[in-house]
Design a protein around this motif. Structure first.
Motif, PDB file in Angstrom:
ATOM      1  N   MET A   1       0.859  -1.173   0.000  1.00 47.64           N
ATOM      2  CA  MET A   1       0.000   0.000   0.000  1.00 47.64           C
ATOM      3  C   MET A   1       0.903   1.233   0.000  1.00 47.64           C
ATOM      4  SD  MET A   1      -3.434   1.319   0.951  1.00 47.64           S
ATOM      5  CE  MET A   1      -3.827  -0.057  -0.012  1.00 47.64           C
ATOM      6  N   ASP A   2       0.591   2.179  -0.874  1.00 49.11           N
ATOM      7  CA  ASP A   2       1.356   3.419  -0.890  1.00 49.11           C
ATOM      8  C   ASP A   2       0.409   4.614  -0.769  1.00 49.11           C
ATOM      9  OD1 ASP A   2       0.242   3.817  -3.417  1.00 49.11           O
ATOM     10  OD2 ASP A   2       2.086   3.404  -4.498  1.00 49.11           O
ATOM     11  N   ALA A   3       0.989   5.790  -0.600  1.00 50.78           N
ATOM     12  CA  ALA A   3       0.207   7.009  -0.370  1.00 50.78           C
ATOM     13  C   ALA A   3      -0.749   7.289  -1.526  1.00 50.78           C
ATOM     14  CB  ALA A   3       1.147   8.191  -0.136  1.00 50.78           C
ATOM     15  N   GLN A   4      -0.307   7.053  -2.750  1.00 53.53           N
ATOM     16  CA  GLN A   4      -1.159   7.313  -3.912  1.00 53.53           C
ATOM     17  C   GLN A   4      -2.384   6.412  -3.923  1.00 53.53           C
ATOM     18  OE1 GLN A   4       1.754   6.841  -7.012  1.00 53.53           O
ATOM     19  NE2 GLN A   4       1.983   9.060  -7.258  1.00 53.53           N
ATOM     20  N   ALA A   5      -2.217   5.166  -3.519  1.00 53.53           N
ATOM     21  CA  ALA A   5      -3.344   4.232  -3.470  1.00 53.53           C
ATOM     22  C   ALA A   5      -4.373   4.670  -2.423  1.00 53.53           C
ATOM     23  CB  ALA A   5      -2.851   2.821  -3.179  1.00 53.53           C
ATOM     24  N   ILE A   6      -3.888   5.094  -1.275  1.00 53.10           N
ATOM     25  CA  ILE A   6      -4.791   5.569  -0.220  1.00 53.10           C
ATOM     26  C   ILE A   6      -5.539   6.810  -0.691  1.00 53.10           C
ATOM     27  CG2 ILE A   6      -4.897   6.547   2.116  1.00 53.10           C
ATOM     28  CD1 ILE A   6      -2.456   4.730   2.755  1.00 53.10           C
ATOM     29  N   GLU A   7      -4.816   7.723  -1.316  1.00 56.46           N
ATOM     30  CA  GLU A   7      -5.437   8.941  -1.842  1.00 56.46           C
ATOM     31  C   GLU A   7      -6.538   8.585  -2.841  1.00 56.46           C
ATOM     32  OE1 GLU A   7      -3.510  12.585  -4.102  1.00 56.46           O
ATOM     33  OE2 GLU A   7      -2.527  12.240  -2.157  1.00 56.46           O
ATOM     34  N   ALA A   8      -6.276   7.647  -3.731  1.00 55.61           N
ATOM     35  CA  ALA A   8      -7.262   7.237  -4.732  1.00 55.61           C
ATOM     36  C   ALA A   8      -8.502   6.631  -4.070  1.00 55.61           C
ATOM     37  CB  ALA A   8      -6.642   6.243  -5.707  1.00 55.61           C
ATOM     38  N   ILE A   9      -8.311   5.796  -3.064  1.00 60.85           N
ATOM     39  CA  ILE A   9      -9.439   5.186  -2.350  1.00 60.85           C
ATOM     40  C   ILE A   9     -10.300   6.268  -1.709  1.00 60.85           C
ATOM     41  CG2 ILE A   9     -10.072   3.773  -0.341  1.00 60.85           C
ATOM     42  CD1 ILE A   9      -7.469   2.115  -1.046  1.00 60.85           C
ATOM     43  N   LEU A  10      -9.674   7.208  -1.029  1.00 64.96           N
ATOM     44  CA  LEU A  10     -10.422   8.271  -0.356  1.00 64.96           C
ATOM     45  C   LEU A  10     -11.150   9.161  -1.357  1.00 64.96           C
ATOM     46  CD1 LEU A  10      -7.879   9.181   2.459  1.00 64.96           C
ATOM     47  CD2 LEU A  10      -9.995   7.833   2.661  1.00 64.96           C
ATOM     48  N   ARG A  11     -10.496   9.492  -2.465  1.00 64.96           N
ATOM     49  CA  ARG A  11     -11.139  10.312  -3.505  1.00 64.96           C
ATOM     50  C   ARG A  11     -12.357   9.593  -4.096  1.00 64.96           C
ATOM     51  NH1 ARG A  11      -8.362  14.817  -4.963  1.00 64.96           N
ATOM     52  NH2 ARG A  11      -6.118  14.779  -4.631  1.00 64.96           N
ATOM     53  N   ASP A  12     -12.214   8.296  -4.335  1.00 66.67           N
ATOM     54  CA  ASP A  12     -13.291   7.529  -4.958  1.00 66.67           C
ATOM     55  C   ASP A  12     -14.485   7.324  -4.042  1.00 66.67           C
ATOM     56  OD1 ASP A  12     -11.791   7.291  -7.272  1.00 66.67           O
ATOM     57  OD2 ASP A  12     -11.154   5.227  -6.869  1.00 66.67           O
ATOM     58  N   GLN A  13     -14.233   7.165  -2.747  1.00 65.46           N
ATOM     59  CA  GLN A  13     -15.309   6.753  -1.851  1.00 65.46           C
ATOM     60  C   GLN A  13     -15.894   7.859  -0.972  1.00 65.46           C
ATOM     61  OE1 GLN A  13     -14.805   2.981   0.099  1.00 65.46           O
ATOM     62  NE2 GLN A  13     -13.425   2.254  -1.505  1.00 65.46           N
ATOM     63  N   LEU A  14     -15.230   9.009  -0.932  1.00 64.47           N
ATOM     64  CA  LEU A  14     -15.712  10.093  -0.070  1.00 64.47           C
ATOM     65  C   LEU A  14     -15.910  11.373  -0.879  1.00 64.47           C
ATOM     66  CD1 LEU A  14     -13.348   9.541   2.995  1.00 64.47           C
ATOM     67  CD2 LEU A  14     -15.709   8.743   2.719  1.00 64.47           C
ATOM     68  N   ASN A  15     -16.729  12.245  -0.343  1.00 61.57           N
ATOM     69  CA  ASN A  15     -16.987  13.534  -0.966  1.00 61.57           C
ATOM     70  C   ASN A  15     -15.973  14.550  -0.422  1.00 61.57           C
ATOM     71  OD1 ASN A  15     -18.230  15.681  -2.309  1.00 61.57           O
ATOM     72  ND2 ASN A  15     -19.604  16.076  -0.590  1.00 61.57           N
ATOM     73  N   LEU A  16     -14.754  14.500  -0.964  1.00 56.43           N
ATOM     74  CA  LEU A  16     -13.680  15.382  -0.488  1.00 56.43           C
ATOM     75  C   LEU A  16     -13.347  16.421  -1.552  1.00 56.43           C
ATOM     76  CD1 LEU A  16     -11.305  12.672   1.012  1.00 56.43           C
ATOM     77  CD2 LEU A  16     -12.944  14.112   2.248  1.00 56.43           C
TER      78      LEU A  16
END
Length: 84
Positions: A1-16
């Motif tokens: 798991m890297d920072a970019q993957a976490i960022e992508a998950i959060l962008r896809d699943q949350l209204n940020l």
């Protein structure tokens, strides 16, 4: 798991409005910006960020997560104060 993957998950699943993730070796820092945070206490804000990442936390792909949350207005003020 890297920072970019976490960022992508959060962008896809949350209204940020914005999200920034840094870190390595399963230790990450998240800065999340959303007006949805305005109606939540700090615990609820943290839970909102943790929710889409729980499967990675449970498998230890994410071992430590530091979270900072801001509304769009508060983030704008922080950026102005820090010259960002």
């Amino acid at each position: 798991m890297d920072a970019q993957a976490i960022e992508a998950i959060l962008r896809d699943q949350l209204n940020l409005a914005e999200v920034y993730v840094s870190g390595e070796n399963a230790h990450f820092n998240v800065t999340a910006v959303s007006d949805d945070f305005a109606a939540m206490n700090k615990v609820k804000q943290q839970q909102m960020i943790y929710a889409p990442l729980m499967q990675y936390i449970s498998t230890n792909d994410i071992h430590a997560l530091s979270i900072k949350t801001f509304t769009v207005e508060k983030w704008r003020k922080v950026r102005l104060l820090n010259g960002l």
